[in-house]
Enzyme design. Structure first.
Site, PDB file in Angstrom:
ATOM      1  CG  ASP A 174      -6.370  -1.788   2.366  1.00  0.00           C
ATOM      2  OD1 ASP A 174      -7.081  -1.921   1.373  1.00  0.00           O
ATOM      3  OD2 ASP A 174      -5.135  -1.759   2.331  1.00  0.00           O
ATOM      4  CG  ASP A 231      -1.595  -0.432   2.308  1.00  0.00           C
ATOM      5  OD1 ASP A 231      -2.519   0.342   2.035  1.00  0.00           O
ATOM      6  OD2 ASP A 231      -1.140  -1.247   1.497  1.00  0.00           O
ATOM      7  CG  ASP A 278      -5.846   2.680   2.337  1.00  0.00           C
ATOM      8  OD1 ASP A 278      -4.855   3.347   2.613  1.00  0.00           O
ATOM      9  OD2 ASP A 278      -5.923   1.446   2.504  1.00  0.00           O
TER      10      ASP A 278
END
Ligand code: ADP
Ligand code: MG
Length: 628
Positions: free
Chosen positions: A326, A521, A525
């Site tokens: 990410d 993080d 997600d």
């Protein structure tokens, strides 16, 4: 040494002394048998009892059964062959010495690991009327002010309200440099306060604080079994009965064969070989060293600020070939600076845009929201904000002073059917709509984490074949970051659901043997973290969702730790592999030698205890991972 271990040591010394004494005593017949029975039972009674219990519970085939039947057999053979009982007793003696060593080594390494994990605070200081009172951290409500003196552990997560100091965070992050904190800084529990007195306002309960979570994770890690461990228990289920039947075969078939074909029966010789075969077959080295290796590997990783939730993840990690990232908060700092404000028309000033944005964002935990609140600088009066709605990957909507405000990207504006003007600057653009009208945009930009470029190189050096970056941010920003970090593939402007779809596509495309790790993080997600083969979360400063969803948590958000974690897992699996091959090879050799009559019971027990000691020592190596 524990009490139990001391007792065992006494039993070992006592029976060895008796054995020595009896050697000089010239007695024969029944009395000799009875006298030798005393050291035999002294050293072996618990094995006999466990074997008997196993038989009664129909769980026959374990090492106790093997040892019991072999030594009882050897004692009986002693009766038949003129009173040689030394071998049976010595075999039991060596076996117990091996067990003692093993329990000592296992206990020691467990203790080492818990000492390294010694972050559990015993108390929190609360100041009442100028005096400090030590209370149980579990009883401190959220929002209390606690005092942490130099040398004490921070017991609960919170924000510094007064004082300045440096903190030793090494138990949590493996980072040896102290971290300086002053009023306003967030700090996590488990750190040690080094220099100054700190007053901290707690932001979580003890049970929700970092230190409790970390301890929970590590304590539960060993309950998730890896494939290697599964292999061992399946192996033992087949192996033990197999060797028992092998021994039975040795005891019966060759002598009967001899009887039928006239070369002499010699039942006693083959019985002895069968018993030796049983002694030689004990699979203890495998059964003990493999879980111990994983345990040591997980412990070692945790000393480096890498929390692995189970040995299965450590095993998967060692096969990592593709790493998907990410962007925001993972490869970049997630600390945005406002680089420009472009307002549309004259209805609102730049400062007003920031103010509305900060208020609308007041409930979000996204790095963008935190950054806008910081840019605003003022106190946020939450009573001015109602009807807050956060749309993952798009932005937020809320009513500020009863005026509808939306702050987010192009997608959010599209949803609201508000046309927005594009920005010529490279950066993350936060469009603002106030009272249904486009009001302008705030351009913010993020910095790449200083260790990110090196982390990418370290991954490639560790044999990672492909790196991919997935982000919800604008394509231009994504391309720029990707170029700087030399990421192999980029997909931008993804909603959280699209990220799952992309990871599923990558899972299809990747070679079967390699595992795919996703590093995020945890802010919007979490679904991807659980979908990937291995979910790695940046866990610092407590994104709870991340710690929940991930398989591996990096305590200090440093992307360098990904390569390190892979190396630790490889070392650990390497040790597991060495031990498996070594133990099985020595076992096979010993069994063949015994079956051919080339090794006696002494050699068999030496081989068994020797392999076990070496395997355990090798397993403990998995704990030492600092220099990887
Ligand atoms: P990334 O994949 O880089 O971590 P996210 O999926 O968290 O990004 O967010 C994607 C985009 O959605 C952001 O770049 C931003 O434009 C917008 N966005 C998400 N959350 C917010 C928010 N709280 N406020 C404003 N914009 C947001
Ligand atoms: Mg993110």
């Amino acid at each position: 040494m524990t009490k139990k271990q001391k007792k065992m040591l006494v039993r070992i010394l006592l029976s060895a002394a008796m054995l020595l004494g009896l050697h000089f005593l010239p007695i024969e017949g029944l009395w000799r048998f009875i006298l030798y029975l005393i050291p035999y039972l002294t050293i072996g009674y618990d094995i006999l009892r466990k074997a008997w219990k196993g038989i009664r519970n129909k769980q026959i085939f374990d090492e106790n059964f093997l040892m019991a039947i072999a030594t009882v057999g050897a004692m009986l053979q002693g009766v038949l062959q003129g009173g040689d009982y030394v071998e049976a007793i010595a075999v039991m003696l060596f076996y117990q010495i091996g067990e003692l060593f093993q329990s000592y080594a296992v206990g020691k390494s467990r203790k080492n690991i818990s000492a390294l994990m010694d972050i559990r605070p015993d108390y929190a200081n609360i100041e009442t009327d100028g005096t400090l009172e030590q209370v149980d951290p579990e009883e401190v409500p959220v929002g209390s002010i606690i005092v942490v003196q130099p040398g004490e552990k921070v017991p609960i997560d919170g924000v510094v309200t007064e004082g300045a100091s440096s903190l030793n965070t090494s138990a949590l992050t493996g980072e040896s440099l102290p971290r300086d904190v002053t009023a306003g800084d967030e700090i996590i529990s488990g750190c040690i306060n080094l220099t100054g007195v700190l007053r901290i306002q707690t932001t979580r309960e003890f049970g929700e604080s970092t230190v409790s979570k970390v301890l929970d994770l590590v304590e539960n890690a060993s309950s998730r079994k890896s494939k290697s461990e599964d292999f061992i228990s399946k192996f033992a289920r087949i192996y033990t009965p197999a060797v028992c039947f092998g021994a039975l075969f040795l005891a019966v078939v060759p002598p009967v064969f001899g009887l039928l074909f006239g070369s002499g029966a010699n039942f006693s010789q083959w019985l002895y070989r069968a018993l030796t075969f049983l002694v030689a077959s004990c699979p203890c080295a495998l059964v003990i060293s493999i879980p111990l290796s994983f345990f040591a590997g997980i412990g070692g990783a945790s000393t480096q600020g890498i929390l692995v939730k189970g040995s299965n993840y450590l095993e998967a990690l060692s096969k990592t070939g593709w790493v998907v990232f990410d962007k925001t908060g993972t490869l970049t700092q997630g600390v945005f600076e406002v680089s420009a404000i472009h307002q549309q028309g004259t209805a609102y000033t730049g400062d007003q845009l920031i103010e509305y944005a900060a208020l609308a964002e007041s409930a979000s935990s996204h790095p963008i929201s935190k950054s806008l609140q910081r840019a605003y600088g003022g106190e946020i009066d939450r009573s001015r904000v109602t009807d807050i709605q956060e749309i993952s990957g798009c932005g937020v909507m809320a009513k500020v002073d009863d005026i509808p405000v939306a702050a987010g990207n192009d997608k959010l504006m599209e949803r609201l059917h508000i046309s927005c003007s594009p920005c010529h600057l490279v950066g993350t653009v936060i469009h603002m709509a106030i009272a249904g009208e486009y009001a302008g945009h705030i351009v913010i930009s993020d910095l790449i984490k200083p260790t990110a470029p090196a982390a990418m190189e370290a991954l490639k050096a560790a044999g990672v074949k492909k790196t991919v970056m997935l982000t919800g941010d604008a394509s231009r920003v994504a391309q720029q970051v990707a170029k700087e970090l030399k990421v192999d593939e980029v997909c931008a402007e993804l909603l959280p659901g699209d990220k799952v779809a992309q990871v599923e596509r990558l899972l299809e495309e990747k070679p079967e043997k390699l595992k795919l790790a996703f590093v995020g993080d945890g802010i919007n997600d979490a679904p991807v973290l659980s979908r990937a083969d291995i979910g790695i979360a940046m866990g610092a400063m407590g994104s709870d969702a991340a710690i929940e969803a991930a398989d591996i948590v990096l305590m200090d958000d440093d992307p360098m730790k990904i390569a390190k974690a892979i190396k630790i897992s490889r070392k650990c699996l390497g040790i597991v592999y060495q031990n498996t091959v070594f133990a099985i090879a020595v076992k096979l050799l010993a069994l063949i030698l015994v079956a051919c009559g080339a090794a006696n019971m002494w050699m068999a027990i030496f081989a068994d205890v020797g392999v076990m000691v070496l395997a355990v020592l090798n397993a403990i190596r998995a704990l030492f991972v600092k220099k990887l």
